[in-house]
Design an enzyme around this catalytic site. Structure first.
Site, PDB file in Angstrom:
ATOM      1  N   ASN A 482     116.588  74.663  32.645  1.00  0.00           N
ATOM      2  CA  ASN A 482     115.015  73.800  31.838  1.00  0.00           C
ATOM      3  C   ASN A 482     114.159  73.235  32.878  1.00  0.00           C
ATOM      4  O   ASN A 482     114.158  72.482  34.288  1.00  0.00           O
ATOM      5  CB  ASN A 482     116.336  72.459  31.737  1.00  0.00           C
ATOM      6  CG  ASN A 482     115.370  71.848  31.022  1.00  0.00           C
ATOM      7  OD1 ASN A 482     114.004  71.794  30.584  1.00  0.00           O
ATOM      8  ND2 ASN A 482     116.056  70.904  29.594  1.00  0.00           N
ATOM      9  N   ASP A 483     113.377  74.000  32.760  1.00  0.00           N
ATOM     10  CA  ASP A 483     112.292  74.290  34.166  1.00  0.00           C
ATOM     11  C   ASP A 483     111.905  72.747  33.616  1.00  0.00           C
ATOM     12  O   ASP A 483     111.285  72.042  35.229  1.00  0.00           O
ATOM     13  CB  ASP A 483     110.974  74.493  33.944  1.00  0.00           C
ATOM     14  CG  ASP A 483     110.928  76.046  33.993  1.00  0.00           C
ATOM     15  OD1 ASP A 483     111.466  76.012  35.124  1.00  0.00           O
ATOM     16  OD2 ASP A 483     110.385  77.394  33.864  1.00  0.00           O
ATOM     17  N   CYS A 484     111.736  71.475  32.975  1.00  0.00           N
ATOM     18  CA  CYS A 484     111.447  70.545  32.449  1.00  0.00           C
ATOM     19  C   CYS A 484     112.740  68.643  33.468  1.00  0.00           C
ATOM     20  O   CYS A 484     111.832  68.312  33.956  1.00  0.00           O
ATOM     21  CB  CYS A 484     110.682  70.395  31.180  1.00  0.00           C
ATOM     22  SG  CYS A 484     109.778  71.030  30.912  1.00  0.00           S
ATOM     23  N   GLN A 499     107.070  70.682  39.552  1.00  0.00           N
ATOM     24  CA  GLN A 499     108.203  71.055  39.633  1.00  0.00           C
ATOM     25  C   GLN A 499     108.168  71.007  41.596  1.00  0.00           C
ATOM     26  O   GLN A 499     109.486  71.290  41.884  1.00  0.00           O
ATOM     27  CB  GLN A 499     107.942  72.524  39.609  1.00  0.00           C
ATOM     28  CG  GLN A 499     108.744  72.936  37.694  1.00  0.00           C
ATOM     29  CD  GLN A 499     108.548  72.713  36.774  1.00  0.00           C
ATOM     30  OE1 GLN A 499     107.324  73.660  37.108  1.00  0.00           O
ATOM     31  NE2 GLN A 499     109.142  72.820  35.536  1.00  0.00           N
TER      32      GLN A 499
END
Ligand code: GLC
Ligand code: GLC
Length: 811
Positions: A482-484, A499
């Site tokens: 989950n990049d978020c 990020q």
């Protein structure tokens, strides 16, 4: 509501109105040259890299939508129309768009004239072909003016759309007969140009947008088309275009075909020019000669068709459910091929200028693709591994053209290394090609630091072992899948990256999701060690895995589901202790797939919690309750309005994880129910709500907290493609490549009385019939191979070139 229908015989989706809720696109090309084409012939083309080698321009968020493309205009008296309706939007008497495997056919009819635009990228060549066939179905002679039009991009798509002070002065072209050569920057540092041609003499041409469209005109009403004639303009800077005009006189019943091509040509340095300033066109001439006649174009189309038939024949299902069959046999695999080619770079949502290829994305794409062309999977694995760092971490993204890691985003996404194990293990199960592990592969693209691929995998595995947090769970770094979920970033200012701003890597924040991955892919790594007789290493690996598994079952367990993470202060996320974000989908899927809590009942309990708290009529949402305000300690996930994207959207990518997890526990009914909810063919009827293409997955469908619940966005380039095919083919239908052979272990709805799968595997063809007259969801009573009973359900490896008949009885 539907806007078309599936034509399974021809493996096409047929769109019957140009006014679809959004442009519905297709991908042409699967090697070096690619075009995206919408159902109204919008789109763009590039060679290998959508950022660095863009042939034609595309304006993404323009209004009206989808104005740029490969346009065919027909002027019939005072009426100007396009076979694909756009951009003139002249109402047509009939319209259809057939999106097929690597080709698209648009057909429009107006005042007795039918025009068919057939677009494809031939195999083995760097060009797009557009064959236009015009037929006079009326009773009078028609005097028609036909125009073919593209707008060139000055190669670097980012520079092209930003650096106008320079670019308005650099554009250059040459014209020779029916061919326009776009040669901007060829005079200096480029050795490639584009050629736009017709296979017949042209009556007029333009190469400047101002002359063709008019300075204040546009593609919807080009002044040259209105005049019935181009003016022979030659571009000096500004916006070079390709416009070719042909006058046709057609008797009643007469038809005529013209081939337009858009090619990419590269010349060796020393062969760039034939005279000062005059480009060497030899290779372009040869390209044009390859498609000079209808017969040649037909042969290229036939070769493309054979190519796709061959690719899709590796896995063929007959289940009696036409929706399931068409998804498995055609569209899932087709989308897998496209995501393999594009990763997340170029679509109508991905501009092709940003992300390049994702490390984790490309590794996961392999899961859905590896059976189709294993040799390309092998090459991809080695390319990806070459962007890994010596400590086992990895560049998060890399550029397809240079195959080098992207320094802007760098490293620190702590799930990345483990996906390399996932992709490589899938390749080994499919092919049994152990030699790949001996390949010498650079670290950070530095050949002097090359080590075997096995050593790369070892470092991937060890990266997690050496990056554990206070609870013995893996540290999350900048983010995991989950990049978020940005637990170490604390981004407070607009415009900062969520990020990579601030102290992005912390010693405290941990991911239960990576823990699940480590157990799942760690075991796959240990199996490779077993196979290589690295007995001690395998045992040591399993010790690490057991420790992380224990930590997951304790610190990672919330009472009724797996927690998601611990934040930078050591507080749980995805826990009943939280006010929002109490339960997340990812760890439930991954941990159960890894088998964590299967014995103890925690796995079943976690999935029951998913059904109770995350399920909706359109799919399983990512988390609940949605975050209603921005949380500094969580990052981007809480930046989205509730119900969108990672903040409680139906993120299609991890729906198959839940389905796989259900299958892992033998729950065939539920596994299939989850599969169906997001599956395009089953939701075709709600296209007006869903809005994106009904033949492929989108990354996200708005969740129940969103005002637009059920509306999809971001179609085509999503890990959903690979995971869904992996799920349906291996977990649900249960045809599973293993290191030792093909295993059959279906987990299906009890109502499915049986099915057959034809599977090509390591050179042999297996005709597998599964009989579920017993009406069970899981379990096998008997397996016979060529009439002889075998014990267990791993089929003995058949010799390459042979065909075997397998009968499986469930019960
Ligand atoms: C996007 C990314 C993928 C990521 C996912 C969840 O699809 O491409 O890498 O895992 O979003 O954030
Ligand atoms: C955004 C998106 C996410 C994607 C990421 C890629 O964070 O929400 O889905 O993975 O960008 O960088």
């Amino acid at each position: 509501m539907k806007f078309g229908y599936f034509d399974d015989q021809n493996k096409e989706y047929v769109i019957t109105t140009p006014q679809t809720p959004l442009p519905w696109i297709n991908y042409l090309g699967s090697e070096d040259f690619f075009s995206l084409v919408s159902n109204t012939a919008g789109g763009y083309s590039f060679y290998r890299d959508a950022r660095m080698r863009r042939l034609t321009r595309y304006r993404y968020n323009s209004s009206p939508l989808d104005m740029d493309g490969h346009r065919i205009y027909i002027k019939d008296g005072e009426t100007v129309w396009n076979p694909g309706w756009q951009p003139t939007k002249t109402p047509l008497d009939s319209y259809s768009c057939r999106h097929g495997l690597g080709y698209t056919i648009l057909e429009g009819k107006k005042d007795g004239v039918t025009a068919r635009q057939e677009l494809f990228v031939p195999k083995g060549d760097a060009c797009e072909l557009d064959r236009v066939t015009v037929c006079n179905g009326s009773t009078v002679v028609k005097e028609l003016d036909l125009f073919s039009y593209v707008e060139f991009c000055l190669w670097n798509a980012v520079d092209d759309s930003t650096n106008f002070q320079r670019n308005y002065s650099t554009g250059e072209v040459e014209v020779e007969g029916g061919a326009i050569y776009h040669k901007t920057e060829y005079r200096e540092r480029r050795s490639h140009y584009a050629v736009f041609w017709a296979n017949c003499p042209v009556d007029s041409f333009d190469t400047t947008r101002d002359a063709f469209c008019g300075v204040y005109g546009g593609p919807a009403d080009p002044q040259a088309v209105r005049a019935g004639q181009c003016s022979g303009s030659i571009a000096h800077g500004w916006a070079p275009v390709g416009a070719l005009h042909i006058h046709l006189t057609l008797a009643p019943g007469e038809s005529h075909s013209i081939l337009f091509g858009l090619g990419y040509i590269e010349n060796p340095q020393q062969e760039k020019f034939i005279a000062p300033g005059v480009i060497n066109k030899t290779r372009a001439h040869a390209m044009m000669e390859r498609y000079a006649t209808d017969a040649q174009v037909d042969a290229a189309r036939a070769a493309l068709r054979t190519h796709w038939e061959q690719l899709l024949s590796t896995y063929h299902l007959e289940s009696g459910d036409e929706k399931l069959d068409r998804m498995v046999n055609i569209w899932h695999q087709y989308q897998c091929m496209v995501t393999f080619n594009m990763s997340r770079s170029a679509s109508y949502y991905e501009s092709g200028t940003g992300r390049g290829m994702g490390f984790r994305d490309s590794c996961q794409d392999l899961l859905g693709f590896v059976h189709i062309i294993p040799s390309r999977a092998r090459e991809r694995i080695l390319d990806i591994a070459a962007t890994q760092f010596a400590d086992g971490s990895a560049y998060h993204q890399y550029q397809p053209l240079t195959k080098k890691g992207n320094r802007d985003i760098g490293t620190g996404f702590n799930d990345d290394p483990l996906w390399l194990i996932a992709g490589t293990a899938a390749y080994l199960r499919e092919t049994g090609d152990w030699s790949i592990l001996d390949e010498q592969v650079p670290f950070d693209n530095d050949a002097s630091k090359a080590q075997s691929l096995m050593e790369h995998l070892r470092r991937s595995f060890n990266f997690t072992c050496t990056h554990l947090g206070p609870h013995g769970l893996p540290l999350i770094g900048r983010a995991d899948w989950n990049d978020c979920l940005n637990l170490n970033c604390f981004s407070e200012h607009p415009g900062e990256s969520f990020q990579i701003t601030g102290p992005s890597e912390g010693p405290v924040a941990e991911s239960v999701f990576i823990a699940g991955m480590f157990v799942k892919y760690g075991h796959e790594y240990a199996q490779l060690c077993d196979h290589l007789n690295l007995t001690e290493e395998a045992a040591a690996a399993r010790k690490h895995i057991d420790a992380v598994e224990q930590a997951t079952l304790t610190a990672g367990w919330d009472g009724a589901w797996f927690r998601r993470a611990y934040d930078a202060f050591g507080k749980p996320i995805g826990s009943k202790e939280c006010t929002e974000g109490q339960i997340f989908i990812e760890p439930q899927g991954m941990c159960v797939m890894a088998g964590i809590g299967k014995e103890s009942g925690q796995a079943a309990q976690a999935l029951a919690s998913v059904e109770e708290r995350l399920d909706t009529k359109y799919g399983v949402v990512l988390l609940q309750p949605a975050y209603t305000s921005y949380q500094l300690n969580l990052g981007e996930i809480s930046s989205y309005p509730p119900g969108y994207k990672e903040n409680a959207g139906i993120f299609c990518h991890n729906n198959p994880w839940i389905s796989c997890a259900e299958a892992t526990l033998g729950h065939g009914d539920r596994a299939f129910a989850v599969y169906r909810k997001t599956c395009p063919a089953y939701i075709e009827d709600i296209s007006e709500i869903h809005r994106t293409e009904p033949y492929v997955y989108s990354q996200m469908v708005a969740g129940k907290d969103a005002p637009t619940f059920g509306e999809a966005k971001n179609s085509w380039l999503t890990g959903t493609a690979a995971w869904t095919f992996f799920n349906i083919s291996q977990y649900i239908l249960g045809i599973q490549p293993t290191l030792d052979g093909l295993k059959v272990d279906p987990c299906i709805p009890h109502t499915l009385s049986g099915f057959t799968v034809t599977r090509r595997f390591r050179g042999a063809v297996y005709h597998i019939t599964v009989d579920n007259a017993a009406g069970v969801q899981h379990g096998i009573k008997a397996v016979t191979v060529d009439g002889k009973a075998i014990s267990g359900n791993v089929l003995p490896l058949a010799a390459a070139g042979t065909e075997v008949t397998v009968q499986v009885t469930m019960g």
